[in-house]
Design a protein around this motif. Structure first.
Motif, PDB file in Angstrom:
ATOM      1  N   LYS A  79       0.862  -1.174   0.000  1.00  0.00           N
ATOM      2  CA  LYS A  79       0.000   0.000   0.000  1.00  0.00           C
ATOM      3  C   LYS A  79       0.897   1.221   0.000  1.00  0.00           C
ATOM      4  N   LYS A  80       0.770   2.078  -1.026  1.00  0.00           N
ATOM      5  CA  LYS A  80       1.631   3.241  -1.162  1.00  0.00           C
ATOM      6  C   LYS A  80       1.126   4.418  -0.322  1.00  0.00           C
ATOM      7  N   LYS A  81      -0.158   4.662  -0.391  1.00  0.00           N
ATOM      8  CA  LYS A  81      -0.799   5.704   0.404  1.00  0.00           C
ATOM      9  C   LYS A  81      -2.301   5.428   0.389  1.00  0.00           C
ATOM     10  N   LYS A  82      -3.072   6.340   0.934  1.00  0.00           N
ATOM     11  CA  LYS A  82      -4.505   6.102   1.046  1.00  0.00           C
ATOM     12  C   LYS A  82      -5.125   5.777  -0.310  1.00  0.00           C
ATOM     13  N   ASN A  83      -5.737   4.611  -0.375  1.00  0.00           N
ATOM     14  CA  ASN A  83      -6.460   4.142  -1.565  1.00  0.00           C
ATOM     15  C   ASN A  83      -5.564   3.930  -2.790  1.00  0.00           C
ATOM     16  N   VAL A  84      -4.247   3.840  -2.599  1.00  0.00           N
ATOM     17  CA  VAL A  84      -3.328   3.602  -3.711  1.00  0.00           C
ATOM     18  C   VAL A  84      -2.493   2.361  -3.401  1.00  0.00           C
ATOM     19  N   TYR A  85      -2.485   1.407  -4.327  1.00  0.00           N
ATOM     20  CA  TYR A  85      -1.842   0.111  -4.101  1.00  0.00           C
ATOM     21  C   TYR A  85      -0.933  -0.206  -5.283  1.00  0.00           C
ATOM     22  N   LEU A  86       0.220  -0.790  -4.999  1.00  0.00           N
ATOM     23  CA  LEU A  86       1.199  -1.097  -6.040  1.00  0.00           C
ATOM     24  C   LEU A  86       1.471  -2.593  -6.081  1.00  0.00           C
ATOM     25  N   PHE A  87       1.369  -3.162  -7.275  1.00  0.00           N
ATOM     26  CA  PHE A  87       1.640  -4.584  -7.493  1.00  0.00           C
ATOM     27  C   PHE A  87       2.783  -4.708  -8.491  1.00  0.00           C
ATOM     28  N   THR A  88       3.814  -5.476  -8.145  1.00  0.00           N
ATOM     29  CA  THR A  88       4.934  -5.745  -9.041  1.00  0.00           C
ATOM     30  C   THR A  88       4.888  -7.209  -9.428  1.00  0.00           C
ATOM     31  N   LEU A  89       4.843  -7.482 -10.737  1.00  0.00           N
ATOM     32  CA  LEU A  89       4.646  -8.838 -11.230  1.00  0.00           C
ATOM     33  C   LEU A  89       5.865  -9.348 -11.974  1.00  0.00           C
ATOM     34  N   ASP A  90       6.175 -10.627 -11.793  1.00  0.00           N
ATOM     35  CA  ASP A  90       7.192 -11.318 -12.580  1.00  0.00           C
ATOM     36  C   ASP A  90       6.449 -12.024 -13.702  1.00  0.00           C
ATOM     37  N   MET A  91       6.445 -11.404 -14.894  1.00  0.00           N
ATOM     38  CA  MET A  91       5.624 -11.890 -16.000  1.00  0.00           C
ATOM     39  C   MET A  91       6.256 -13.065 -16.744  1.00  0.00           C
ATOM     40  N   GLY A  92       7.577 -13.267 -16.609  1.00  0.00           N
ATOM     41  CA  GLY A  92       8.202 -14.331 -17.388  1.00  0.00           C
ATOM     42  C   GLY A  92       7.929 -14.108 -18.866  1.00  0.00           C
ATOM     43  N   SER A  93       7.360 -15.095 -19.548  1.00  0.00           N
ATOM     44  CA  SER A  93       7.009 -14.964 -20.966  1.00  0.00           C
ATOM     45  C   SER A  93       5.515 -14.774 -21.163  1.00  0.00           C
ATOM     46  N   ALA A  94       4.815 -14.376 -20.115  1.00  0.00           N
ATOM     47  CA  ALA A  94       3.359 -14.206 -20.177  1.00  0.00           C
ATOM     48  C   ALA A  94       3.035 -12.873 -20.829  1.00  0.00           C
ATOM     49  N   LEU A  95       3.090 -12.837 -22.139  1.00  0.00           N
ATOM     50  CA  LEU A  95       2.991 -11.583 -22.874  1.00  0.00           C
ATOM     51  C   LEU A  95       1.651 -10.886 -22.709  1.00  0.00           C
ATOM     52  N   ASP A  96       0.578 -11.644 -22.509  1.00  0.00           N
ATOM     53  CA  ASP A  96      -0.753 -11.059 -22.412  1.00  0.00           C
ATOM     54  C   ASP A  96      -1.278 -11.042 -20.986  1.00  0.00           C
ATOM     55  N   GLY A  97      -0.401 -11.280 -20.025  1.00  0.00           N
ATOM     56  CA  GLY A  97      -0.849 -11.399 -18.648  1.00  0.00           C
ATOM     57  C   GLY A  97      -1.450 -10.133 -18.074  1.00  0.00           C
ATOM     58  N   VAL A  98      -0.870  -8.972 -18.416  1.00  0.00           N
ATOM     59  CA  VAL A  98      -1.404  -7.715 -17.893  1.00  0.00           C
ATOM     60  C   VAL A  98      -2.821  -7.496 -18.385  1.00  0.00           C
ATOM     61  N   ASP A  99      -3.062  -7.801 -19.652  1.00  0.00           N
ATOM     62  CA  ASP A  99      -4.424  -7.672 -20.192  1.00  0.00           C
ATOM     63  C   ASP A  99      -5.410  -8.523 -19.399  1.00  0.00           C
ATOM     64  N   ALA A 100      -5.003  -9.734 -19.062  1.00  0.00           N
ATOM     65  CA  ALA A 100      -5.885 -10.644 -18.324  1.00  0.00           C
ATOM     66  C   ALA A 100      -6.231 -10.065 -16.948  1.00  0.00           C
ATOM     67  N   ILE A 101      -5.248  -9.464 -16.291  1.00  0.00           N
ATOM     68  CA  ILE A 101      -5.480  -8.866 -14.976  1.00  0.00           C
ATOM     69  C   ILE A 101      -6.391  -7.646 -15.098  1.00  0.00           C
ATOM     70  N   LEU A 102      -6.149  -6.829 -16.118  1.00  0.00           N
ATOM     71  CA  LEU A 102      -6.994  -5.646 -16.324  1.00  0.00           C
ATOM     72  C   LEU A 102      -8.444  -6.047 -16.598  1.00  0.00           C
ATOM     73  N   GLN A 103      -8.623  -7.093 -17.388  1.00  0.00           N
ATOM     74  CA  GLN A 103      -9.979  -7.554 -17.694  1.00  0.00           C
ATOM     75  C   GLN A 103     -10.680  -8.049 -16.435  1.00  0.00           C
ATOM     76  N   ALA A 104      -9.927  -8.758 -15.580  1.00  0.00           N
ATOM     77  CA  ALA A 104     -10.519  -9.253 -14.337  1.00  0.00           C
ATOM     78  C   ALA A 104     -10.920  -8.084 -13.440  1.00  0.00           C
ATOM     79  N   LEU A 105     -10.075  -7.078 -13.322  1.00  0.00           N
ATOM     80  CA  LEU A 105     -10.389  -5.907 -12.518  1.00  0.00           C
ATOM     81  C   LEU A 105     -11.568  -5.140 -13.097  1.00  0.00           C
ATOM     82  N   ASN A 106     -11.644  -5.101 -14.413  1.00  0.00           N
ATOM     83  CA  ASN A 106     -12.746  -4.405 -15.074  1.00  0.00           C
ATOM     84  C   ASN A 106     -14.089  -5.054 -14.757  1.00  0.00           C
ATOM     85  N   ASN A 107     -14.073  -6.374 -14.569  1.00  0.00           N
ATOM     86  CA  ASN A 107     -15.307  -7.113 -14.281  1.00  0.00           C
ATOM     87  C   ASN A 107     -15.580  -7.248 -12.786  1.00  0.00           C
TER      88      ASN A 107
END
Length: 243
Positions: free
Chosen positions: A204-232
């Motif tokens: 948690k960086k500050k009030k209502n702000v959160y930081l996630f650092t990911l080890d993507m390896g070769s998961a080229l589309d992984g960020v999209d998958a996370i964004l889609q999940a958050l969107n839903n």
């Protein structure tokens, strides 16, 4: 182009001979597709199982910097002209050595990799990386987004337990990885292998702000998958930053 020794010792004279053999091949096979400055050539020296063998070998890994993308994982073999054993640690300044590569990927296979990961060969534009129209929250891209360890910053309208948010993202990653593992690797023409997201950390960086650092390896589309999940999700998200 950087050549790096991953394991074992390698003399300066031996490395010079390897470079004179490897560099022209890389220039002709890979440089037409990717900037030379982004290439990282790793040599992993292997010990011979047979002391009487007339050649030794090492593994070559050709990677694209900042993209967590490996193009080749092939074998470099060598043999001395007089039949004597040559170790990578030997001074071979005045020695005649012949090199060859085994398990070289075909141009067709290399082109498939290039096409599958086209956006990784150059600095991605905001439009090319993320289609912001797909999401209900604002997305801001900072600097070079394409690192194997991207940061995802999430600003939420109302306070949330970070453990709950982390569990949600962890579940999205698990779902993504399971989908990737179902891919049939027996078909080399199938370029749908998504790779795996290895792990992530959060704070948690500050009030209502959160930081996630990911080890993507070769998961080229992984960020999209996370964004889609958050969107839903039901999280009241204001802004997501990608860096």
């Amino acid at each position: 182009m950087k050549i790096n020794i991953s394991e074992g010792r390698c003399s300066e004279s031996f490395l010079e001979k390897v470079e004179s053999f490897i560099v022209p091949i890389i220039k002709s096979e890979v440089v037409p597709h990717v900037k030379e400055s982004l290439l990282w050539i790793g040599l992993s020296i292997r010990k011979s199982d047979n002391n009487n063998s007339i050649y030794h070998f090492c593994m070559i890994k050709v990677l694209v910097a900042k993209a967590a993308l490996r193009i080749w994982d092939v074998e470099l073999h060598w043999r001395s002209s007089d039949g004597s054993i040559v170790l990578a640690s030997d001074d071979v300044t005045d020695k005649e050595i012949s090199f060859w590569i085994e398990n070289m990927p075909s141009q067709e296979r290399l082109q498939q990799v290039v096409e599958r990961n086209e956006y990784m060969w150059k600095r991605p534009t905001k439009e090319a990386t993320i289609d912001k129209k797909l999401y209900r929250f604002k997305i801001r891209e900072m600097g070079w987004f394409g690192s194997s360890f991207p940061d995802i910053g999430i600003r939420i309208k109302t306070p949330v337990n970070i453990e709950i948010l982390a569990e949600f993202i962890g579940n999205a990653i698990e779902s993504y990885n399971q989908k990737s593992l179902l891919k049939d690797d027996s078909d080399e023409s199938d370029m749908t292998n998504l790779g795996l997201i290895h792990n992530f950390s959060y704070e948690k960086k500050k009030k209502n702000v959160y930081l996630f650092t990911l080890d993507m390896g070769s998961a080229l589309d992984g960020v999209d998958a996370i964004l889609q999940a958050l969107n839903n999700s039901d999280f009241e998200i204001e802004l997501i930053t990608l860096e």
